[in-house]
Design an enzyme around this catalytic site. Structure first.
Site, PDB file in Angstrom:
ATOM      1  N   CYS A  41       5.389 -18.346   6.066  1.00 53.85           N
ATOM      2  CA  CYS A  41       5.871 -18.611   7.421  1.00 53.85           C
ATOM      3  C   CYS A  41       7.224 -17.940   7.637  1.00 53.85           C
ATOM      4  CB  CYS A  41       6.027 -20.111   7.609  1.00 53.85           C
ATOM      5  SG  CYS A  41       4.511 -21.021   7.290  1.00 53.85           S
TER       6      CYS A  41
ATOM      7  N   LYS B 275       3.233 -11.416   3.231  1.00 54.91           N
ATOM      8  CA  LYS B 275       4.105 -10.562   2.420  1.00 54.91           C
ATOM      9  C   LYS B 275       4.839 -11.344   1.337  1.00 54.91           C
ATOM     10  CE  LYS B 275       6.214  -6.641   1.609  1.00 54.91           C
ATOM     11  NZ  LYS B 275       5.396  -5.707   0.810  1.00 54.91           N
TER      12      LYS B 275
HETATM   13  C1  F6R Z   1       0.028  -6.618  -3.371  1.00 54.84           C
HETATM   14  C2  F6R Z   1       1.287  -7.352  -3.279  1.00 54.84           C
HETATM   15  C3  F6R Z   1       1.397  -8.651  -3.972  1.00 54.84           C
HETATM   16  C4  F6R Z   1       2.850  -8.890  -4.448  1.00 54.84           C
HETATM   17  C5  F6R Z   1       2.998 -10.325  -4.989  1.00 54.84           C
HETATM   18  C6  F6R Z   1       4.390 -10.589  -5.495  1.00 54.84           C
HETATM   19  O1  F6R Z   1       0.078  -5.398  -2.693  1.00 54.84           O
HETATM   20  O2  F6R Z   1       2.200  -6.925  -2.609  1.00 54.84           O
HETATM   21  O3  F6R Z   1       0.490  -8.782  -5.007  1.00 54.84           O
HETATM   22  O4  F6R Z   1       3.164  -7.951  -5.437  1.00 54.84           O
HETATM   23  O5  F6R Z   1       2.688 -11.237  -3.981  1.00 54.84           O
HETATM   24  O6  F6R Z   1       5.345 -10.484  -4.476  1.00 54.84           O
HETATM   25  P1  F6R Z   1       6.857 -10.227  -4.797  1.00 54.84           P
HETATM   26  O7  F6R Z   1       6.966  -8.864  -5.382  1.00 54.84           O
HETATM   27  O8  F6R Z   1       7.558 -10.343  -3.472  1.00 54.84           O
HETATM   28  O9  F6R Z   1       7.290 -11.271  -5.780  1.00 54.84           O
END
Ligand code: F6R
Length: 611
Positions: free
Chosen positions: A2, A606
């Site tokens: 969110c 994201k």
């Molecule tokens: C896939 C992707 C996710 C992130 C994961 C970790 O393309 O982006 O698998 O790598 O959710 O996120 P962070 O790097 O923000 O800890």
């Protein structure tokens, strides 16, 4: 997940509020809403889907305070009733919330017994009603908040307005990020620093167990959850705060893939110098002595960041010769691991907010381990929690699928391994050779990007396939898994990544012409073994697209039905990056040709701030 945004101290702010909500929607959304705090109460508007579905115009009248929320459903379906903001039964308190209230069922039951009615399935709705309940007793909002903070369990950030304090906005944080941008006697609130407006240059990042009181033209007041005023620092925002648009590209993903050479060079600036033959990492410099005493490195992260962690562990062991392993953060945080003051936990994360990774830090710290972050977002939660760290300098990444950040995560871990090895066992020539290779990497990536059209043409033959298998060996095994993750994530084609060595232990049963295999072939002894795997597939009627490192013989290349040839690296660890770029292009073209939501894949967000 969110997203929370808000504005304090500005008139006619609706368009800006809506834009802020759109900016932060890259973090995930399935519904959204805003609240305009007016003289006669709240005007709340909610819609299903993206913030662009909100009305073009809303008259904000005399109001100078508004806030909003992009929801990524966790408790309750995607409905307007479940979208935020949520208002208390008496209509006087309005709240938007990120995170999870773990004891909401218990609180909800107790409030229902006291006569409250609930109109949504969310955990959030207990917050305004609990505040109403206590406010009726204390008649003081801060005293009320101090009680409520004690009662709410979980990890959260919320923004709250109370009609008895119409010129004030209250913000609270326990575990879920929230920051305040300052600009011209006004405040901009965001749960994501990179989503603050680009003109905001100063920010206060709310610490855990703190709440903030904001009024236009007044200074920020921050207190701890017991109501005691608390010191805070104002941070200057760096160059990441630039206006972010797709420019000439069709998708953010495409832009982010194609700007990788630039961000590779940015990461090397001041860290790796060919002319002066040095490797230096400012973020860990003052802790090098401690890090060099490490007996074992444990690399962790989730999703793509976990695959990057596997390469990190591989680099640390093969270059710096220090025992290393990678375990995915979701598992590691519940694992009965062995750690002590000679263990270093390396947390790999783009957002710096991933809940599972945060869980690991707390557990390892409790056992005396040293913690180090490989993080993109400056001032994010993980960058603050770890003992020291390296910012990977990828700039803003708006597409949900992580590309340039994964590359820079891997790159920075290789640099770190090179640095530790140069202080320990390695010979001068080995460090020199690694530096040379690192400095030519961006040009190799540029060459690979020129293959984009060719890759699209090859994969136009497979855009409707039912499944794909990707095989690699050694450091290309996690890269094969990363190919599969990206293909699944954005093109919705089922894909599996495997070690070539595992092929005949199961996956070979799946081979048929509608399930193509992508084989990642290095120019080394394991490349020869991969050729045997390719033959195993083709002799069973399977189709193989080979990604070959330059230097592979014609005979090797001719075993595949289609071939993509990419520049070679003397230091084979860098093949993890060059091969990875091809996988990014494959998944982007497949997603594009299949008409998928390239930047915002369904069901995903994201930043995963809940477990
Ligand atoms: C896939 C992707 C996710 C992130 C994961 C970790 O393309 O982006 O698998 O790598 O959710 O996120 P962070 O790097 O923000 O800890």
């Amino acid at each position: 997940m969110c997203g929370i945004i808000g504005i304090v101290g500005k008139k006619n702010y609706y368009k800006e509020l809506k834009d802020l909500l759109s900016n932060i929607s890259y973090r995930g959304y399935d519904s959204c809403g805003i609240s305009i705090v007016g003289k006669d109460g709240f005007s709340v508007t909610k819609v299903i889907g993206h913030p662009e579905n909100l009305p073009e115009e809303i008259d904000t009248g005399d109001s100078t305070i508004g806030f909003g929320h992009d929801r990524w459903a966790s408790h309750g379906g995607i409905t307007e009733a479940n979208a935020h903001p949520h208002v208390s039964n008496d209509g006087k308190i309005c709240v938007v919330h990120n995170g999870i209230i773990e004891n909401y069922l218990e609180l909800k039951k107790s409030l229902i017994e006291k006569g409250f009615t609930f109109y949504s399935e969310t955990d959030t709705e207990v917050i305004p009603n609990l505040i109403q309940y206590w406010y009726e007793k204390t008649l003081n909002i801060e005293k009320t908040l101090n009680i409520v903070f004690d009662e709410l369990k979980g990890a959260y950030a919320f923004v709250l307005s109370h009609l008895d304090y119409k010129d004030t906005l209250f913000l609270a944080r326990l575990g879920s990020p929230l920051c305040i941008g300052m600009y011209d006697n006004m405040f901009y609130i965001s749960s994501d620093i990179p989503s603050l407006p680009h003109f905001v240059k100063n920010t206060v990042v709310l610490e855990n167990n703190r709440y903030a009181i904001l009024q236009a033209n007044k200074t920020v007041i921050i207190k701890n959850f017991a109501g005691v005023p608390s010191d805070f620092t104002t941070e200057e925002l760096s160059s990441i705060q630039v206006e972010y648009s797709k420019g000439e590209y069709k998708y953010f993903l495409e832009k982010e893939i194609f700007e990788q050479p630039e961000y590779i060079r940015t990461t090397l600036l001041g860290r790796v110098s060919e002319s002066n033959n040095f490797i230096k990492l400012g973020g860990i410099d003052s802790n090098l002595f401690k890090i060099l005493k490490t007996d074992e490195f444990i690399f962790t992260g989730c999703g793509s960041a976990f695959y990057a962690s596997q390469i990190g562990a591989y680099a640390m062991e093969s270059i710096a010769k220090i025992k290393s392993k990678a375990i995915s953060a979701g598992e590691l945080q519940y694992y009965d691991f062995i750690a002590n003051d000679k263990t270093t936990l390396v947390c790999v994360t783009q957002s710096g907010e991933t809940a599972d990774t945060i869980g690991c830090i707390n557990n390892f710290k409790a056992k005396g381990a040293f913690t180090l972050g490989i993080v993109n977002v400056v001032s994010s939660t993980i960058s603050r929690l770890v003992d020291c760290g390296i910012y990977i300098r990828s700039g803003k990444e708006a597409s949900v699928a992580s590309t340039k950040s994964v590359v820079n995560q891997i790159l920075n871990m290789i640099i770190m391994a090179g640095l530790l090895s140069s202080k320990g066992t390695s010979k001068k020539e080995e460090t020199e050779s690694l530096i040379n290779e690192l400095c030519s990497l961006s040009y190799k990536v540029e060459k690979i990007l020129l293959l984009s059209d060719k890759i699209k043409t090859i994969f136009s033959n497979f855009k409707d396939c039912e499944s794909m298998l990707i095989i690699g060996r050694d450091k290309l095994e996690p890269i094969a898994k990363e190919y599969a993750l990206k293909i699944k994530e954005i093109s919705y084609i089922h894909a599996e990544g495997y070690s070539g060595s595992e092929l005949k232990h199961g996956p070979l049963a799946l081979i048929n012409p509608s399930r193509p295999t992508i084989a990642l072939v290095e120019n080394n002894v394991l490349g020869i073994k991969m050729i045997a795997n390719i033959k195993e597939v083709t002799s069973r009627g399977g189709v193989v697209i080979g990604v070959f490192e330059e230097g592979c013989s014609e005979e090797m290349i001719s075993t595949a039905d289609y071939s993509i040839i990419i520049p070679s690296n003397k230091n084979k660890i860098l093949n993890s990056i060059t091969f990875l770029i091809v996988g990014q292009l494959i998944s982007m073209h497949l997603a594009d040709m299949r008409g998928c939501h390239v930047d915002r894949p369904i069901n995903l967000c994201k930043s995963v701030t809940i477990e």
